[in-house]
Write a protein that holds these residues in place. Structure first.
Motif, PDB file in Angstrom:
ATOM      1  N   GLY A  42      25.946 -33.967  26.406  1.00  0.00           N
ATOM      2  CA  GLY A  42      27.130 -33.341  25.537  1.00  0.00           C
ATOM      3  C   GLY A  42      27.962 -32.729  26.540  1.00  0.00           C
ATOM      4  O   GLY A  42      27.452 -32.092  27.439  1.00  0.00           O
ATOM      5  N   LEU A  43      29.279 -32.707  26.112  1.00  0.00           N
ATOM      6  CA  LEU A  43      30.115 -32.072  27.060  1.00  0.00           C
ATOM      7  C   LEU A  43      30.283 -30.441  26.643  1.00  0.00           C
ATOM      8  O   LEU A  43      31.053 -29.761  27.270  1.00  0.00           O
ATOM      9  N   PHE A  44      29.609 -30.183  25.719  1.00  0.00           N
ATOM     10  CA  PHE A  44      29.600 -28.678  25.324  1.00  0.00           C
ATOM     11  C   PHE A  44      28.417 -28.634  24.586  1.00  0.00           C
ATOM     12  O   PHE A  44      27.796 -29.194  23.981  1.00  0.00           O
ATOM     13  N   VAL A  51      25.289 -30.313  21.970  1.00  0.00           N
ATOM     14  CA  VAL A  51      23.721 -30.527  22.349  1.00  0.00           C
ATOM     15  C   VAL A  51      22.592 -30.058  21.352  1.00  0.00           C
ATOM     16  O   VAL A  51      21.942 -30.819  20.878  1.00  0.00           O
ATOM     17  N   THR A  52      22.852 -28.836  20.941  1.00  0.00           N
ATOM     18  CA  THR A  52      21.975 -28.215  19.894  1.00  0.00           C
ATOM     19  C   THR A  52      22.081 -28.765  18.507  1.00  0.00           C
ATOM     20  O   THR A  52      21.269 -28.871  17.692  1.00  0.00           O
ATOM     21  N   GLY A 106      31.168 -26.056  12.476  1.00  0.00           N
ATOM     22  CA  GLY A 106      31.331 -27.005  13.753  1.00  0.00           C
ATOM     23  C   GLY A 106      30.052 -27.584  13.975  1.00  0.00           C
ATOM     24  O   GLY A 106      29.475 -28.020  14.925  1.00  0.00           O
ATOM     25  N   ILE A 107      29.232 -28.188  12.801  1.00  0.00           N
ATOM     26  CA  ILE A 107      27.874 -28.665  13.131  1.00  0.00           C
ATOM     27  C   ILE A 107      28.050 -30.143  12.874  1.00  0.00           C
ATOM     28  O   ILE A 107      27.277 -31.007  13.125  1.00  0.00           O
ATOM     29  N   ALA A 108      29.037 -30.740  11.893  1.00  0.00           N
ATOM     30  CA  ALA A 108      29.031 -32.052  11.380  1.00  0.00           C
ATOM     31  C   ALA A 108      28.970 -33.073  12.364  1.00  0.00           C
ATOM     32  O   ALA A 108      28.059 -33.754  12.441  1.00  0.00           O
ATOM     33  N   MET A 109      29.969 -33.125  13.356  1.00  0.00           N
ATOM     34  CA  MET A 109      29.862 -34.020  14.324  1.00  0.00           C
ATOM     35  C   MET A 109      28.532 -34.136  15.124  1.00  0.00           C
ATOM     36  O   MET A 109      27.963 -35.226  15.649  1.00  0.00           O
ATOM     37  N   PRO A 110      28.270 -33.046  15.738  1.00  0.00           N
ATOM     38  CA  PRO A 110      26.929 -32.974  16.443  1.00  0.00           C
ATOM     39  C   PRO A 110      25.921 -33.524  15.560  1.00  0.00           C
ATOM     40  O   PRO A 110      24.903 -34.204  16.001  1.00  0.00           O
ATOM     41  N   TYR A 133      35.526 -26.748  16.167  1.00  0.00           N
ATOM     42  CA  TYR A 133      34.606 -26.121  16.985  1.00  0.00           C
ATOM     43  C   TYR A 133      33.924 -26.939  18.002  1.00  0.00           C
ATOM     44  O   TYR A 133      33.482 -26.457  18.916  1.00  0.00           O
ATOM     45  N   THR A 134      33.420 -28.182  17.702  1.00  0.00           N
ATOM     46  CA  THR A 134      32.691 -29.005  18.331  1.00  0.00           C
ATOM     47  C   THR A 134      33.199 -30.407  18.434  1.00  0.00           C
ATOM     48  O   THR A 134      32.378 -31.337  18.545  1.00  0.00           O
TER      49      THR A 134
END
Lengths: 514, 514
Positions: free
Chosen positions: B45-47, B51-52, B388-392, B417-418
């Motif tokens: 992950g680039l951020f 990752v989390t 900022g959770i959806a795409m991760p 956010y992500t």
């Protein structure tokens, strides 16, 4: 007057004129108070890493704190990495974090967290305001705590019910504490060292790298033949033609050891003794020669500038002789992109009074050497090693200094951490020219893998070091956030785009594939 | 075998087969060990928020932990907000964080921080491994801690010198603790309530929202006329044609109160009693009727599915009668973009066995109601309220379930956010179709500002709620990260782009300006 209003009016009374923020529901009463406080410029970030990094940049260039306004524990958590960097820069920040209403916390709803625990690692001062009648006083103390030399992060947590309850008042701002002078013995010892004839360096940090402090350091160096050094991480360095020459200790261990090997004495002014960034098996972390005596003239929190003044007086320095950098800049280079060519182009074009924010990582290592003779300018770098600071820092510097041009040097790996800052640049019309060095790599990791004796990385490790496949397209990313960008593949168009960037109203971006 | 190798080999022995990571210099010995461990898929992950969040999505869909590998305190800090969400989802994650060499910490170099303090708020298990000989055992205990029901975050900190020192070994993995059954009285009381004739709801969480647990809950509901509810935040819900109907408690306080008003009894299975997300001055946080008796059948950590089995047995349920959702889906709609039209298009096209990740915020509030009769699918939402959770999450779900299609619904505010997750989707060739609802607003804040009685926001507050000026261009952002995107301005092309997305190899993005 409710708690939120008393907070905001006290911030105004305390000289706070910028608020970097991404608020949420629990901060809306503060937003309502800010809505009426035209003395404070509110700047929205689309991610809190932008918010805290901008507050850092603002503090570095203005010398005073901005405030943040963050949404609960997660908003604070998102801002934490750049607060890490800010804590290492020793800048003042009034870090305001909303909290659920106090009586709501028992329900342990989804956004509940232990905000004090999250804030503590990076907050030198930390308080939850528990009553509207105390919020003004808490805000005043937060401002003073933030401004306590050399500058620190003061986190004030404001529960929503405290914000909306009546009974607040605007608190008087206490006097700022003056930093204590170091002991006379420390000054005397430094003077003795400088008179000894032994090769001596003075390692500067904080406000001794610009303004009056730097000028005094320059006079001392010129009279004693001492060399001025800065740590690899520093908050702000004034440099260019006319400024005393300060050499930055390199990141690469062998280069740092080489630079420091000649010195038998090292005087620290707000700086720590130089050690390697990372440990390596079997290698010595200490970068100075074993024969080098290290002496602390002034520790963090002490009066650095006063210490240098006292040292100059003890040395009976006369006049203003200083070893100032000569004005000299290269011709605008042409031809294929090379790292030295890029540095020469920046050196040829950098406008007077520019602010350079440098997180160009491996790609920009020649940039400072090339620009020593440029017109006077300031240089800001990453102080804490948490990548993703350049663009946020540029936002804050540009807000603090609207009349100056900001050059933001970022790498593709670090830039991807907080690229949302481009949007804030566009929204605020900030005069920031961002150069994205796109080497498609976490190049530093490849080098360190080899340095650590791990051999050549296999394909699976390579995949973690290379950020191509797919290549990041910075021109599209910038366009997506409203910043006009261009991609250059040779030096002439790079120079042209730089010139255009420095003349345009609002932000631009230049992608340089390497 | 060094400490890093013993860590990685123990992870393999413990069934870890995915590592989401952004490593740095201090983690390179672990990278070298992962380089040789082909059993573990490494995803960059680039951020660290990517990752989390991806580790969370992986755990929700696979039912087992992935590991992370994060770089020092700042890398952990960047991942903290999505660890907040993961902690609320109660998913298992083995969260591995590198640390400086133990002897290097005293130097207090720029990247030094108190990693344990940063990790503690979201780590149910936390340990620094201080010797290579102990690292394997520490890793084995971390795996068991993560998998301890209902699932938790176990953070293992590995100093660089422990990683590179010889003397490690692969530890045996202890048996996984079985969750305790709730007391018989709790089961008896629930049965009595369900037999009472009073209007009763069962509020489900965790693994009772899918698989065997949901099937049992469905049988109980069908036989007793109880209603099945889920909290507004849930980790994973199995739904669609053939699944028991579960109604999600709405976010909006008035709607939630209305839904819950009819119930005189509420049985909790792993869920908390429903309260408002945020406090409002003068309003009651509790969403259930004052006459409603709330009974806990099973608390977090207890055997939810066993408790439902015991309840079914106590109720002497016969057969498999369940109130299953009927298969029904609308025609593909046409015409102008409306929220109901978008929901209908998704309902018309969603493929069987899809995974829907939903952080569409205000724009998607009709999405679940529209899709109840779709072919069987899973639905994942934000559990902790940190946007900022959806795409991760979509990244992690797609890695866990490569044969399934993922539909990721995100808003422009939360997506920013992500957004770096798009790059990981492209690199890994993940079959994720992302729909970006671009309303150019933090719309929820506008509503709450009014709900809180703050009146109409002035221009300065408006500026903090509106994220247009400039508009985010999601097609360019996606292009910048290697994901093909399209912008649609009416329903037919939206439906067409959805279909194309579900058929394409690799990720796509659809921007829907609202």
């Amino acid at each position: 007057m409710n708690g939120a209003e008393s907070l905001v009016r006290t911030l105004v009374a305390g000289g706070i004129d910028a608020c970097f923020t991404n608020p949420g529901t629990s901060e809306l009463h503060v937003v309502a108070a800010l809505d009426r406080a035209t003395e404070i410029r509110c700047v929205l970030g689309l991610f809190e890493g932008v918010v805290t990094g901008a507050a850092d940049g603002y503090a570095r260039m203005s010398g005073k704190p901005a405030c943040t306004l963050l949404h609960l524990g997660p908003g604070l958590a998102n801002g934490l990495a750049n607060l890490h960097n800010a804590s290492r820069a020793r800048v003042p920040i009034v870090n305001i974090v909303g909290q659920h209403a106090t009586y709501h916390l028992d329900h342990d709803t989804p956004l509940t967290s232990d905000i004090e625990a999250i804030a503590r690692p990076y907050s030198k001062w930390l308080r939850t305001s528990f009553a509207a009648a105390e919020t003004g006083r808490d805000a005043a103390e937060a401002i003073i705590a933030a401004r306590t030399p050399p500058g620190q992060i003061a986190t004030l947590i404001l529960p929503a019910d405290v914000a909306w309850t009546e009974g607040g008042f605007v608190a008087a701002i206490p006097n700022l504490p003056r930093p204590p002078m170091p002991a006379n013995e420390a000054v005397e010892r430094a003077a003795t060292m400088l008179r000894s004839g032994l090769r001596t360096a003075i390692l500067l940090a904080g406000e001794t790298l610009h303004g009056k402090g730097l000028a005094t350091a320059g006079r001392i160096a010129a009279s004693t033949n001492a060399k001025l050094l800065s740590p690899y991480p520093f908050a702000r360095m004034e440099r260019g033609a006319g400024a005393p020459s300060v050499e930055r200790i390199p990141y690469v261990r062998e280069q740092a050891t080489e630079l420091l090997s000649e010195f038998r004495q090292l005087i620290l002014v707000g700086a720590q003794a130089p050690v390697a960034y990372f440990a390596h098996p079997g290698k010595n972390d200490v970068l100075t020669s074993p024969e080098c005596e290290i002496h602390t003239l002034a520790s963090p929190g002490e009066d650095y500038v006063g210490a240098l003044d006292a040292l100059a007086e003890t040395l009976s320095l006369r006049g203003n002789r200083s070893a100032a950098q000569k004005a000299e800049r290269p011709e605008v280079p042409s031809g294929d992109i090379t790292l030295s060519g890029l540095a020469a182009a920046v050196a040829a074009i950098l406008p007077e009074n520019a602010i350079v924010v440098d997180e160009s990582m491996t790609s920009g290592r020649g940039m400072m050497a090339a620009t020593t003779g440029c017109p006077p300018h300031d240089w800001l770098v990453n102080t804490g090693g948490s990548i993703g600071i350049a663009m946020p820092l540029a936002v804050g510097a540009a807000v603090a200094c609207p009349a100056r041009r900001v050059l933001c040097l970022t790498a593709d790996g670090s830039g991807m951490y907080t690229s949302q800052a481009l949007w804030t640049m566009a929204r605020e019309g900030l005069n920031v020219t961002t150069v994205g060095f796109a080497n498609r790599d976490y190049a530093v990791l490849k080098r360190e893998f080899s340095n650590l004796g791990l051999g050549d990385p296999g394909p699976r490790a390579q995949d973690l070091f290379e950020i191509g496949r797919p290549d990041l397209d910075w021109v599209s990313l910038a366009k997506g956030m409203g910043v006009p960008g261009t991609r250059v593949t040779s030096l002439e168009p790079f120079a042209g785009a730089l010139r255009e960037g420095f003349q345009s109203e609002g932000p631009t971006l230049i992608e340089v594939p390497l």
